[in-house]
Design an enzyme around this catalytic site. Structure first.
Site, short mmCIF file in Angstrom:
data_model
loop_
_atom_site.label_atom_id
_atom_site.label_comp_id
_atom_site.label_asym_id
_atom_site.label_seq_id
_atom_site.Cartn_x
_atom_site.Cartn_y
_atom_site.Cartn_z
N GLY A 289 2.76 6.96 3.81
CA GLY A 289 3.99 6.27 4.18
C GLY A 289 4.86 6.06 2.97
O GLY A 289 4.39 6.11 1.83
N HIS A 315 1.47 -2.11 5.32
CA HIS A 315 1.67 -1.88 3.88
C HIS A 315 3.15 -1.54 3.60
O HIS A 315 3.77 -2.16 2.74
CB HIS A 315 0.74 -0.75 3.41
N GLU A 316 3.68 -0.58 4.34
CA GLU A 316 5.07 -0.19 4.06
C GLU A 316 6.04 -1.33 4.38
O GLU A 316 7.02 -1.55 3.67
CB GLU A 316 5.45 1.08 4.84
N GLU A 338 2.79 -1.97 -5.95
CA GLU A 338 1.70 -1.56 -5.08
C GLU A 338 0.54 -2.55 -5.01
O GLU A 338 -0.06 -2.72 -3.96
CB GLU A 338 1.18 -0.17 -5.48
N TYR A 402 -2.88 -0.09 -7.25
CA TYR A 402 -2.98 -0.66 -5.90
C TYR A 402 -4.14 -1.66 -5.82
O TYR A 402 -3.94 -2.84 -5.52
CB TYR A 402 -3.28 0.44 -4.87
N LYS A 579 -3.24 12.85 -0.10
CA LYS A 579 -4.49 12.09 -0.10
C LYS A 579 -5.57 12.80 0.74
O LYS A 579 -6.76 12.62 0.51
CB LYS A 579 -4.22 10.69 0.46
N1 BES Z 1 5.40 3.89 -2.17
C1 BES Z 1 4.15 4.43 -1.79
C2 BES Z 1 4.13 5.93 -1.80
C3 BES Z 1 4.47 6.54 -3.14
C4 BES Z 1 3.94 6.04 -4.31
C5 BES Z 1 5.30 7.62 -3.19
C6 BES Z 1 4.28 6.62 -5.53
C7 BES Z 1 5.64 8.19 -4.41
C8 BES Z 1 5.13 7.69 -5.58
C9 BES Z 1 3.72 3.93 -0.42
O1 BES Z 1 4.04 2.60 -0.18
C10 BES Z 1 2.22 4.01 -0.35
O2 BES Z 1 1.59 3.35 -1.11
N2 BES Z 1 1.69 4.82 0.56
C11 BES Z 1 0.27 5.00 0.74
C12 BES Z 1 -0.23 4.25 1.94
C13 BES Z 1 -0.77 2.90 1.69
C14 BES Z 1 -1.39 2.36 2.96
C15 BES Z 1 -1.71 2.76 0.54
C16 BES Z 1 0.01 6.45 0.99
O3 BES Z 1 0.96 7.20 1.14
O4 BES Z 1 -1.16 6.84 1.06
ZN ZN Z 2 2.93 1.25 -1.29
#
Ligand code: BES
Ligand code: ZN
Length: 624
Positions: A289, A315-316, A338, A402, A579
């Site tokens: 996200g 989270h988002e 994060e 995170y 991921k």
């Molecule tokens: N902002 C992040 C995604 C991101 C981080 C994009 C760094 C580019 C550079 C987003 O909020 C995020 O953390 N997404 C996670 C999901 C979350 C539930 C941990 C993801 O995409 O896996």
């Molecule tokens: Zn995030």
């Protein structure tokens, strides 16, 4: 980082935090990931005017940048850019009369791209740049119809975080700079444009979709998508945009979003962005996200038909406070975004779905942290406040900011109590709303507003251990989950041959339990064990993308590529979420033969990945 800065700022601290000069607003923060001269001239508003050309995979048009001068005699505006075709620059004092002005593109830096320096006449208050993006723009993915759910129309989407906005807009691409924005976007007939802003429901008479973001946001939150999109409301402030083929399932999956927004407000203060909508992307979206304001972008891989993965939405949404409202001033302060967001997510999951589910997610987070700490390239990367001036933020990305960040806040909560900690957090968001902040600013605020309320409860050395030391502090507070402990026991008994596979009770498991099941596996198991698992649970070709990813990585890691190859190839050709695909490529790359196979797969499938995901896989496969 030590506490030296606290002593240095001692005089200011005795006056109280509120009177402290904000170094970000004062233009004193140097962002190592931007060429911008934002300490001299700072952008305040952007006006975009873009044509979306699917035939050439280019955005064509111009951006007007309004700015303020921090240095009265500043005679140039330095912007970030990457692989842009810049055609002209003009300057204006009033927005009515424009005159051509000089611009120079600097040398390309592999991480930062090219500085675009525009000469400023003394009276200028704005400049206008005519440009086009290139088909290979890093922050955009141009999808063919075959890569969408509907298979009839092409699709375009952006991913600006961390430093990719510069690949589709020339701008000051630093999270320390906040601007409002407006946009006009022309699309081919039948395709809708959406952005991270207030939106119109239909194009204007000239065929332009119009947008307005009245709150100042950092550049990494500017976002656009264009495709065959439909909308379904899920509540007064919430709804879902998706391709028609996906819309119904998505709206069902995310039906609780309105409740989550209300809960978030109760815990952390008012939601300040108006609407909260979701946009479901095609499966090549490289992240789970992305918290684009008013319009979170989300992978379709969390639409599982059981609402088990909606904490990703929490989270988002939580980023609407931790990140979009109070932003990391540089990417070295990423944990402020994060880590806080993960902490808020745990709290939301717990409040909405109960402590058992919240604890499961906490435990899974700790497993991710352990893995990330083990994989980290250096001790520097294991710290919360990381220094990586000349490296690409995408390359440094990991679960450490995170999960370690969230555990730091869990630790503080445990020391000061939930009530005091909640009030403190809310105060942090309120007092820094619509600003960008450094780790040092947060730690000074923490000292003043929380640590001093109970002297000695947490020492400077303890804070230092959390923020600036590579090893995890020995007094971290870890959650325990009965539901996951049972999975551990079941897995280990079966692996040891003590119980049959049918006795594991896996038929009742949630996706979290399945994740934990795989995370606790030895890296390799026998072919017979794999076959037994697959026969019992039909893992090859699983419709759940998370389970499938773990399964393929385990099969590959166990030397049984052939067992899963056709289904895995289909999967790697469809899903582009990093991921989920990276662990499979990583497992392949551990042997020479596997790396050859991975390279062949990537040569075939890579062109369908987002440029950011392509680069991530290339990094995995680049070893000799
Ligand atoms: N902002 C992040 C995604 C991101 C981080 C994009 C760094 C580019 C550079 C987003 O909020 C995020 O953390 N997404 C996670 C999901 C979350 C539930 C941990 C993801 O995409 O896996
Ligand atoms: Zn995030």
């Amino acid at each position: 980082m030590s506490f030296a800065f606290l002593r240095a700022a001692g005089a200011a601290l005795t006056l109280g935090v509120s009177t402290m000069l904000n170094p970000v607003l004062a233009g004193e923060i140097v962002d190592p990931h931007s060429h911008a001269n934002s300490s001299e001239v700072r952008s305040t508003h952007l006006a975009l005017d873009l044509d979306v050309d699917f035939a050439t995979s280019r955005l064509k048009g111009r951006v007007e940048i309004r700015f303020e001068r921090l240095k009265a005699d500043a005679d140039r505006l330095v912007l970030d850019s990457r692989a842009l075709d810049v055609q002209a620059a003009e300057a204006s004092a009033d927005g009515k009369t424009w005159t051509a002005t000089r611009f120079v593109l600097g040398d390309n830096d592999a991480v930062l791209g090219q500085a675009l320096t525009v000469t400023l006449p003394p009276q200028a208050t704005r400049v206008r740049i005519r440009y086009a993006t290139r088909p290979e723009a890093f922050g955009l993915q141009w999808l063919k119809a075959a890569q969408t759910a509907g298979k009839k129309q092409p699709f375009l989407f952006s991913q600006s975080q961390a430093i990719h906005a510069r690949s589709w807009i020339p701008l000051q691409d630093s999270p320390a700079v906040r601007t409002t924005y407006e946009a006009r976007v022309k699309t081919p007939k039948g395709l809708r444009a959406v952005m991270s802003a207030e939106m119109s429901d239909a194009p204007d008479a000239a065929g332009y979709w119009t947008f307005k973001m009245p709150q100042p946001i950092p550049s990494y939150l500017i976002a656009i998508a264009v495709g065959d999109l439909a909308f379904q409301s899920t509540g007064p402030r919430t709804g879902v945009y998706a391709e028609p083929a996906t819309l119904k399932a998505a709206a069902w999956e995310f039906a609780d979003t309105e409740t989550t927004v209300a809960l978030c407000e109760k815990l952390f203060g008012p939601y300040r962005w108006g609407r909260y909508d979701l946009l479901v992307l095609p499966p090549s979206f490289p992240y789970g996200g992305m918290e684009n304001p008013r319009l979170t972008f989300v992978t379709p891989t969390i639409i599982t038909g059981d609402r088990q993965l909606v904490s990703l939405i929490a989270h988002e949404l939580a980023h609407s406070w931790s990140g979009n409202l109070v932003t990391n001033a540089t990417w070295e302060d990423f944990w402020l975004n994060e880590g806080f967001t993960e902490y808020l997510t745990f709290r939301l999951t717990e409040a909405q779905f109960g402590k058992a589910r919240g604890d499961m997610e906490r435990v899974i987070g700790v497993a991710e942290l352990r893995e990330a700490l083990a994989q980290a390239a250096s001790d520097e990367d294991r710290k919360l406040k990381r220094g990586f001036p000349s490296r690409d933020p995408d390359e440094v990305f990991s679960s450490i900011p995170y999960q370690r960040g969230a555990l730091f806040l869990v630790y503080l909560e445990s020391k000061f109590g939930r009530e005091a900690f909640d009030a403190f957090l809310r105060g942090w968001f309120d007092s820094h709303a619509f600003q960008s902040a450094t780790s040092e600013q947060f730690l000074a605020y923490l000292d003043e507003r929380l640590l001093k309320t109970r002297p000695g409860a947490v020492t400077p050395a303890q804070i230092d251990a959390w923020v600036s030391q590579p090893a995890m502090p020995s007094d971290a507070v870890y959650a325990v989950s009965d539901g996951l402990t049972q999975v551990d026991a079941a897995r280990d008994r079966w692996l040891a041959g003590q119980t049959p596979i049918t006795a594991m009770g896996a038929g009742q498991w949630t996706v979290h339990q399945w994740e934990h099941f795989f995370e606790g596996f030895p890296k390799t198991v026998t072919a017979a064990q794999l076959k037994e698992l697959d026969a019992a649970f039909k893992l090859t070709g699983s419709g759940n993308a998370i389970i499938a990813s773990h399964w393929y990585a385990l099969a590959v890691g166990s030397g049984q590529v052939a067992m899963v190859l056709p289904a895995m190839t289909e999967y790697l050709g469809r899903v582009g979420r990093m991921k989920l695909i990276s662990p499979i490529y990583r497992a392949l790359a551990t042997t020479d033969a596997g790396r050859v196979q991975a390279r062949a797969l990537f040569a075939k499938l890579g062109p369908g990945y987002h440029p950011i995901a392509q680069q991530a896989v290339e990094r995995i496969l680049k070893g000799s």
